[in-house]
Design a protein around this motif. Sequence first.
Motif, PDB file in Angstrom:
ATOM      1  N   HIS A 152      51.639  27.422 -15.794  1.00 54.15           N
ATOM      2  CA  HIS A 152      51.753  28.527 -14.830  1.00 54.15           C
ATOM      3  C   HIS A 152      51.554  28.019 -13.408  1.00 54.15           C
ATOM      4  CE1 HIS A 152      51.775  31.602 -17.939  1.00 54.15           C
ATOM      5  NE2 HIS A 152      50.853  30.884 -18.547  1.00 54.15           N
ATOM      6  N   LYS A 153      50.531  27.169 -13.236  1.00 59.54           N
ATOM      7  CA  LYS A 153      50.278  26.631 -11.899  1.00 59.54           C
ATOM      8  C   LYS A 153      51.466  25.806 -11.434  1.00 59.54           C
ATOM      9  CE  LYS A 153      45.284  25.750 -11.624  1.00 59.54           C
ATOM     10  NZ  LYS A 153      44.356  24.631 -11.394  1.00 59.54           N
ATOM     11  N   ILE A 154      52.009  24.962 -12.341  1.00 56.91           N
ATOM     12  CA  ILE A 154      53.142  24.106 -11.950  1.00 56.91           C
ATOM     13  C   ILE A 154      54.321  24.974 -11.509  1.00 56.91           C
ATOM     14  CG2 ILE A 154      54.855  22.422 -12.766  1.00 56.91           C
ATOM     15  CD1 ILE A 154      52.721  21.174 -14.477  1.00 56.91           C
ATOM     16  N   PRO A 214      37.355  15.179 -16.287  1.00 59.86           N
ATOM     17  CA  PRO A 214      36.256  16.142 -16.199  1.00 59.86           C
ATOM     18  C   PRO A 214      36.103  16.665 -14.776  1.00 59.86           C
ATOM     19  CG  PRO A 214      35.565  14.115 -17.290  1.00 59.86           C
ATOM     20  CD  PRO A 214      36.901  13.854 -16.684  1.00 59.86           C
ATOM     21  N   GLU A 215      35.977  17.997 -14.657  1.00 59.33           N
ATOM     22  CA  GLU A 215      35.823  18.617 -13.335  1.00 59.33           C
ATOM     23  C   GLU A 215      34.338  18.792 -13.074  1.00 59.33           C
ATOM     24  OE1 GLU A 215      38.517  21.879 -12.707  1.00 59.33           O
ATOM     25  OE2 GLU A 215      40.054  20.869 -13.883  1.00 59.33           O
ATOM     26  N   THR A 216      33.730  17.719 -12.599  1.00 59.30           N
ATOM     27  CA  THR A 216      32.277  17.685 -12.448  1.00 59.30           C
ATOM     28  C   THR A 216      31.814  18.103 -11.059  1.00 59.30           C
ATOM     29  OG1 THR A 216      32.559  15.356 -11.971  1.00 59.30           O
ATOM     30  CG2 THR A 216      31.887  15.909 -14.204  1.00 59.30           C
ATOM     31  N   ILE A 262      39.121  15.110  -6.972  1.00 65.48           N
ATOM     32  CA  ILE A 262      38.934  14.292  -8.189  1.00 65.48           C
ATOM     33  C   ILE A 262      40.244  14.233  -8.982  1.00 65.48           C
ATOM     34  CG2 ILE A 262      37.814  14.259 -10.494  1.00 65.48           C
ATOM     35  CD1 ILE A 262      35.290  15.493  -9.136  1.00 65.48           C
ATOM     36  N   LYS A 263      40.864  15.418  -9.169  1.00 66.54           N
ATOM     37  CA  LYS A 263      42.095  15.467  -9.975  1.00 66.54           C
ATOM     38  C   LYS A 263      43.242  14.715  -9.291  1.00 66.54           C
ATOM     39  CE  LYS A 263      41.600  20.114 -10.659  1.00 66.54           C
ATOM     40  NZ  LYS A 263      41.836  21.471 -11.163  1.00 66.54           N
ATOM     41  N   ALA A 264      43.424  14.959  -8.005  1.00 65.37           N
ATOM     42  CA  ALA A 264      44.545  14.309  -7.297  1.00 65.37           C
ATOM     43  C   ALA A 264      44.354  12.796  -7.267  1.00 65.37           C
ATOM     44  CB  ALA A 264      44.657  14.860  -5.872  1.00 65.37           C
ATOM     45  N   ASP A 323      45.741  21.170  -7.613  1.00 67.80           N
ATOM     46  CA  ASP A 323      45.221  22.485  -7.224  1.00 67.80           C
ATOM     47  C   ASP A 323      43.931  22.696  -7.983  1.00 67.80           C
ATOM     48  OD1 ASP A 323      45.982  25.808  -6.883  1.00 67.80           O
ATOM     49  OD2 ASP A 323      44.894  25.224  -8.659  1.00 67.80           O
ATOM     50  N   ASP A 324      42.849  23.012  -7.292  1.00 62.62           N
ATOM     51  CA  ASP A 324      41.678  23.520  -7.994  1.00 62.62           C
ATOM     52  C   ASP A 324      41.465  24.932  -7.486  1.00 62.62           C
ATOM     53  OD1 ASP A 324      39.621  22.810 -10.018  1.00 62.62           O
ATOM     54  OD2 ASP A 324      38.320  23.603  -8.449  1.00 62.62           O
ATOM     55  N   SER A 325      41.355  25.853  -8.428  1.00 63.60           N
ATOM     56  CA  SER A 325      41.344  27.246  -8.025  1.00 63.60           C
ATOM     57  C   SER A 325      40.420  28.058  -8.909  1.00 63.60           C
ATOM     58  CB  SER A 325      42.770  27.798  -8.072  1.00 63.60           C
ATOM     59  OG  SER A 325      43.409  27.436  -9.264  1.00 63.60           O
ATOM     60  N   GLY A 326      40.190  29.296  -8.505  1.00 60.19           N
ATOM     61  CA  GLY A 326      39.345  30.159  -9.313  1.00 60.19           C
ATOM     62  C   GLY A 326      39.117  31.485  -8.624  1.00 60.19           C
ATOM     63  N   LEU A 327      38.361  32.320  -9.313  1.00 55.16           N
ATOM     64  CA  LEU A 327      38.087  33.672  -8.839  1.00 55.16           C
ATOM     65  C   LEU A 327      36.611  33.782  -8.466  1.00 55.16           C
ATOM     66  CD1 LEU A 327      39.254  36.595  -8.557  1.00 55.16           C
ATOM     67  CD2 LEU A 327      38.414  37.002 -10.882  1.00 55.16           C
ATOM     68  N   SER A 383      49.721  34.782  -2.426  1.00 49.27           N
ATOM     69  CA  SER A 383      48.579  34.300  -3.218  1.00 49.27           C
ATOM     70  C   SER A 383      47.764  33.229  -2.487  1.00 49.27           C
ATOM     71  CB  SER A 383      49.063  33.735  -4.561  1.00 49.27           C
ATOM     72  OG  SER A 383      49.659  32.466  -4.355  1.00 49.27           O
ATOM     73  N   HIS A 384      46.589  32.974  -3.016  1.00 48.33           N
ATOM     74  CA  HIS A 384      45.726  31.883  -2.558  1.00 48.33           C
ATOM     75  C   HIS A 384      46.481  30.556  -2.576  1.00 48.33           C
ATOM     76  CE1 HIS A 384      45.728  32.579  -6.790  1.00 48.33           C
ATOM     77  NE2 HIS A 384      44.925  31.598  -7.116  1.00 48.33           N
ATOM     78  N   ARG A 385      47.288  30.352  -3.627  1.00 48.62           N
ATOM     79  CA  ARG A 385      48.039  29.095  -3.777  1.00 48.62           C
ATOM     80  C   ARG A 385      49.120  29.017  -2.693  1.00 48.62           C
ATOM     81  NH1 ARG A 385      48.107  29.833  -8.811  1.00 48.62           N
ATOM     82  NH2 ARG A 385      46.160  28.684  -9.033  1.00 48.62           N
TER      83      ARG A 385
HETATM   84  P1  IMP Z   1      41.316  24.902 -12.672  1.00 47.22           P
HETATM   85  O1  IMP Z   1      42.462  24.481 -13.529  1.00 47.22           O
HETATM   86  O2  IMP Z   1      40.053  24.215 -12.977  1.00 47.22           O
HETATM   87  O3  IMP Z   1      41.672  24.895 -11.215  1.00 47.22           O
HETATM   88  O4  IMP Z   1      41.004  26.410 -13.082  1.00 47.22           O
HETATM   89  C1  IMP Z   1      41.680  27.456 -12.539  1.00 47.22           C
HETATM   90  C2  IMP Z   1      41.289  28.740 -13.277  1.00 47.22           C
HETATM   91  O5  IMP Z   1      41.097  29.769 -12.306  1.00 47.22           O
HETATM   92  C3  IMP Z   1      42.409  29.210 -14.182  1.00 47.22           C
HETATM   93  O6  IMP Z   1      42.237  28.772 -15.498  1.00 47.22           O
HETATM   94  C4  IMP Z   1      42.306  30.728 -14.070  1.00 47.22           C
HETATM   95  O7  IMP Z   1      41.315  31.182 -14.942  1.00 47.22           O
HETATM   96  C5  IMP Z   1      41.804  30.920 -12.649  1.00 47.22           C
HETATM   97  N1  IMP Z   1      42.934  31.057 -11.712  1.00 47.22           N
HETATM   98  C6  IMP Z   1      43.313  30.184 -10.740  1.00 47.22           C
HETATM   99  N2  IMP Z   1      44.400  30.634 -10.088  1.00 47.22           N
HETATM  100  C7  IMP Z   1      44.725  31.793 -10.669  1.00 47.22           C
HETATM  101  C8  IMP Z   1      45.777  32.716 -10.442  1.00 47.22           C
HETATM  102  O8  IMP Z   1      46.670  32.529  -9.607  1.00 47.22           O
HETATM  103  N3  IMP Z   1      45.761  33.806 -11.231  1.00 47.22           N
HETATM  104  C9  IMP Z   1      44.813  34.046 -12.180  1.00 47.22           C
HETATM  105  N4  IMP Z   1      43.841  33.201 -12.454  1.00 47.22           N
HETATM  106  C10 IMP Z   1      43.785  32.079 -11.690  1.00 47.22           C
END
Ligand code: IMP
Length: 213
Positions: A12-14, A42-44, A54-56, A70-74, A194-196
């Motif tokens: 999904h991210k890709i 590992p995402e430490t 770390i990932k890149a 991309d490192d992302s979250g809510l 979006s954030h991305r």
């Molecule tokens: P990462 O792969 O460690 O960066 O984890 C990202 C996690 O954050 C994902 O598994 C989702 O649970 C959440 N997340 C990040 N971006 C989105 C988004 O665009 N929509 C919904 N959940 C997201």
Amino acid sequence: MKTIVAATKNKHKIMEIEAITGRFGMNIIPRDEAGVSDVEIPETGTSFEENSYIKAYEIMKLSGQITIADDSGLVVDCIGGAPGVYSARFAAFPGIWPGDDDKGTADSSDRDNNSKLLELIKGFSFEERTARFVSVITMVFPDGRTIAARGEVEGHLLLEERGEGGFGYDPIFIPLGYDRTFGELPAELKNSISHRANALKMLKEKLENIAIG
Ligand code: IMP
């Protein structure tokens, strides 16, 4: 067009990164196409910035090519900012935050993560259920240069899932100014606000100031 390796395995991210960067003239390839597949990183880190780097960096070392991560979250205000950097593995540990034995691995399913979050926020009003998605995109070059950009999108959480689109926490997140969740809104719209999208727009601006070659 410059080829850039995506550090993530999350399809999904890709797809979202490709949809946005395609407009910028970048050609993103999944890491397995660059000969890097069976490696778990590992995402430490304790921040989106740290984990994104770390990932890149690790995938750049293995592929030898320019790599984007991309490192992302809510981040949910009424539960102290959780799940934050632990969003992908929120249901893999019992409390709001992981314990000292956390290894930075073992993701949990979107369904389990959403169920856990819905249970934790059910006592809060809509006004109290403010949240934001955060994305930190990092690009690392084989010569060591690094560019990072952070994007955010503010919104509110619902107490039930709505919509089949997107992934992760999308079905419970309503971006500010809309009345539908990221799971209900068209992908093109999510990919423009979006954030991305915000992180990638800023990355593009930073890239315009250096020669990538
Ligand atoms: P990462 O792969 O460690 O960066 O984890 C990202 C996690 O954050 C994902 O598994 C989702 O649970 C959440 N997340 C990040 N971006 C989105 C988004 O665009 N929509 C919904 N959940 C997201």
